[in-house]
Design a protein around this motif. Structure first.
Motif, PDB file in Angstrom:
ATOM      1  N   PRO A  21      45.180  38.423  42.304  1.00 54.56           N
ATOM      2  CA  PRO A  21      43.897  37.909  41.828  1.00 54.56           C
ATOM      3  C   PRO A  21      42.732  38.334  42.715  1.00 54.56           C
ATOM      4  O   PRO A  21      42.780  38.184  43.926  1.00 54.56           O
ATOM      5  N   PHE A  22      41.720  38.895  42.112  1.00 54.50           N
ATOM      6  CA  PHE A  22      40.537  39.293  42.870  1.00 54.50           C
ATOM      7  C   PHE A  22      39.292  39.005  42.037  1.00 54.50           C
ATOM      8  O   PHE A  22      38.609  39.909  41.568  1.00 54.50           O
ATOM      9  N   PRO A  23      38.991  37.704  41.804  1.00 50.10           N
ATOM     10  CA  PRO A  23      37.855  37.346  40.944  1.00 50.10           C
ATOM     11  C   PRO A  23      36.527  37.880  41.440  1.00 50.10           C
ATOM     12  O   PRO A  23      35.638  38.192  40.634  1.00 50.10           O
ATOM     13  N   MET A  24      36.352  37.982  42.775  1.00 52.45           N
ATOM     14  CA  MET A  24      35.081  38.481  43.295  1.00 52.45           C
ATOM     15  C   MET A  24      34.886  39.939  42.939  1.00 52.45           C
ATOM     16  O   MET A  24      33.782  40.392  42.654  1.00 52.45           O
ATOM     17  N   VAL A  25      35.999  40.702  42.946  1.00 51.54           N
ATOM     18  CA  VAL A  25      35.923  42.115  42.566  1.00 51.54           C
ATOM     19  C   VAL A  25      35.600  42.235  41.088  1.00 51.54           C
ATOM     20  O   VAL A  25      34.769  43.050  40.671  1.00 51.54           O
ATOM     21  N   LEU A  26      36.241  41.415  40.265  1.00 54.82           N
ATOM     22  CA  LEU A  26      35.968  41.451  38.833  1.00 54.82           C
ATOM     23  C   LEU A  26      34.511  41.108  38.545  1.00 54.82           C
ATOM     24  O   LEU A  26      33.890  41.681  37.651  1.00 54.82           O
ATOM     25  N   SER A  27      33.964  40.172  39.305  1.00 50.55           N
ATOM     26  CA  SER A  27      32.554  39.819  39.135  1.00 50.55           C
ATOM     27  C   SER A  27      31.665  41.009  39.463  1.00 50.55           C
ATOM     28  O   SER A  27      30.696  41.293  38.739  1.00 50.55           O
ATOM     29  N   ALA A  39      30.544  42.952  49.241  1.00 52.00           N
ATOM     30  CA  ALA A  39      30.852  42.858  50.675  1.00 52.00           C
ATOM     31  C   ALA A  39      30.601  41.443  51.179  1.00 52.00           C
ATOM     32  O   ALA A  39      31.402  40.891  51.949  1.00 52.00           O
ATOM     33  N   SER A  40      29.508  40.853  50.734  1.00 57.54           N
ATOM     34  CA  SER A  40      29.187  39.483  51.122  1.00 57.54           C
ATOM     35  C   SER A  40      30.212  38.500  50.579  1.00 57.54           C
ATOM     36  O   SER A  40      30.657  37.585  51.276  1.00 57.54           O
ATOM     37  N   ALA A  41      30.617  38.702  49.312  1.00 60.85           N
ATOM     38  CA  ALA A  41      31.566  37.790  48.679  1.00 60.85           C
ATOM     39  C   ALA A  41      32.955  37.889  49.304  1.00 60.85           C
ATOM     40  O   ALA A  41      33.654  36.885  49.427  1.00 60.85           O
ATOM     41  N   LEU A  42      33.363  39.096  49.690  1.00 61.59           N
ATOM     42  CA  LEU A  42      34.670  39.267  50.306  1.00 61.59           C
ATOM     43  C   LEU A  42      34.741  38.584  51.668  1.00 61.59           C
ATOM     44  O   LEU A  42      35.804  38.129  52.096  1.00 61.59           O
ATOM     45  N   LEU A  43      33.611  38.522  52.334  1.00 56.44           N
ATOM     46  CA  LEU A  43      33.561  37.847  53.630  1.00 56.44           C
ATOM     47  C   LEU A  43      33.432  36.344  53.459  1.00 56.44           C
ATOM     48  O   LEU A  43      34.095  35.561  54.150  1.00 56.44           O
ATOM     49  N   ASP A  44      32.580  35.930  52.509  1.00 52.33           N
ATOM     50  CA  ASP A  44      32.308  34.511  52.296  1.00 52.33           C
ATOM     51  C   ASP A  44      32.163  34.260  50.808  1.00 52.33           C
ATOM     52  O   ASP A  44      31.128  34.581  50.223  1.00 52.33           O
ATOM     53  N   PRO A  45      33.197  33.711  50.171  1.00 49.97           N
ATOM     54  CA  PRO A  45      33.133  33.493  48.718  1.00 49.97           C
ATOM     55  C   PRO A  45      31.941  32.654  48.276  1.00 49.97           C
ATOM     56  O   PRO A  45      31.539  32.707  47.120  1.00 49.97           O
TER      57      PRO A  45
END
Length: 232
Positions: free
Chosen positions: A74-80, A129-135
């Motif tokens: 699951p990688f919802p941030m990537v999908l976003s 990049a921001s989301a991967l560090l801090d959702p």
């Protein structure tokens, strides 16, 4: 993505995060391949429309392939980020078709398009990049602005280099650099716009916790522009 992550975290991405970032990069490659088709030297508007549709099909096919693997990892941030990128690409493609059909050149219309093209990739990448560090995405707004500045700078540079190579004979539906050359004018106004975007990007980057590596990246780009003498 890697440079933006480092600017926020002060370190490069761990392997598990790098894997997620690569999913975004893969779709960028798919859509860039479609963009190359659009850039083939066809003059017919109908042909350009058909190629633009093919480009979008390639991108959406890659996107659906990634979604099918979401249950494995699951990688919802990537999908976003991918959704954001595809929406931006679709919007930019429509805007470019309208721009191509315009009867003449205006700087306002050109800059509106230039801010939408490469930023379709860079703005979602910086936000990712921001989301991967801090959702929680505390830095989402500033990262999007940085992505827009970087993407616009790259688009302006690309247009300048293309104009110097192609030396178009007409001003219809052309870039700012091509417009200047068609009038036998200096490229300095276009260079000024490019440097303005680079300066904006450097200013925004300076507000991040660890700006050094990302700032060096933009400084190296500015240095390469100067060394190429494209303002002459």
């Amino acid at each position: 993505i890697k440079l933006s992550y480092h600017a926020l975290a002060g370190r490069f991405m761990p392997s598990r995060v790098r894997w997620q970032a690569m999913q975004y990069s893969l779709l960028c490659l798919a859509t860039a391949a479609g963009d190359d088709l659009v850039d083939l030297p066809f003059s017919s508007l109908d042909q350009r429309v058909n190629l633009a549709c093919l480009s979008l099909v390639l991108g959406h096919t890659a996107y659906l392939n990634l979604i099918s693997r979401a249950t494995e990892f699951p990688f919802p941030m990537v999908l976003s980020a991918l959704s954001d990128m595809l929406a931006r690409i679709t919007s930019a493609a429509c805007k470019e078709l309208t721009y191509s059909a315009a009867p003449g050149f205006t700087l306002e219309d050109y800059m509106s398009l230039a801010r939408d093209k490469t930023t379709s990739y860079t703005a979602p990448a910086c936000v990712l990049a921001s989301a991967l560090l801090d959702p929680a995405r505390a830095a989402q707004s500033i990262m999007r602005e940085i992505g827009v500045a970087i993407g616009t700078a790259f688009q302006l540079l690309d247009d300048i280099l293309d104009a110097r190579r192609d030396r178009p004979a007409t001003v219809r539906s052309c870039t700012y650099a091509a417009y200047l050359l068609s009038r036998n004018e200096s490229l300095e106004p276009a260079i000024t716009l490019l440097y303005r975007e680079l300066s904006q990007g450097q200013f925004l980057i300076s507000t991040l916790p660890h700006p050094h590596v990302l700032r060096l990246f933009l400084e190296s780009l500015r240095g390469k522009v100067s060394s190429m003498g494209i303002g002459q």
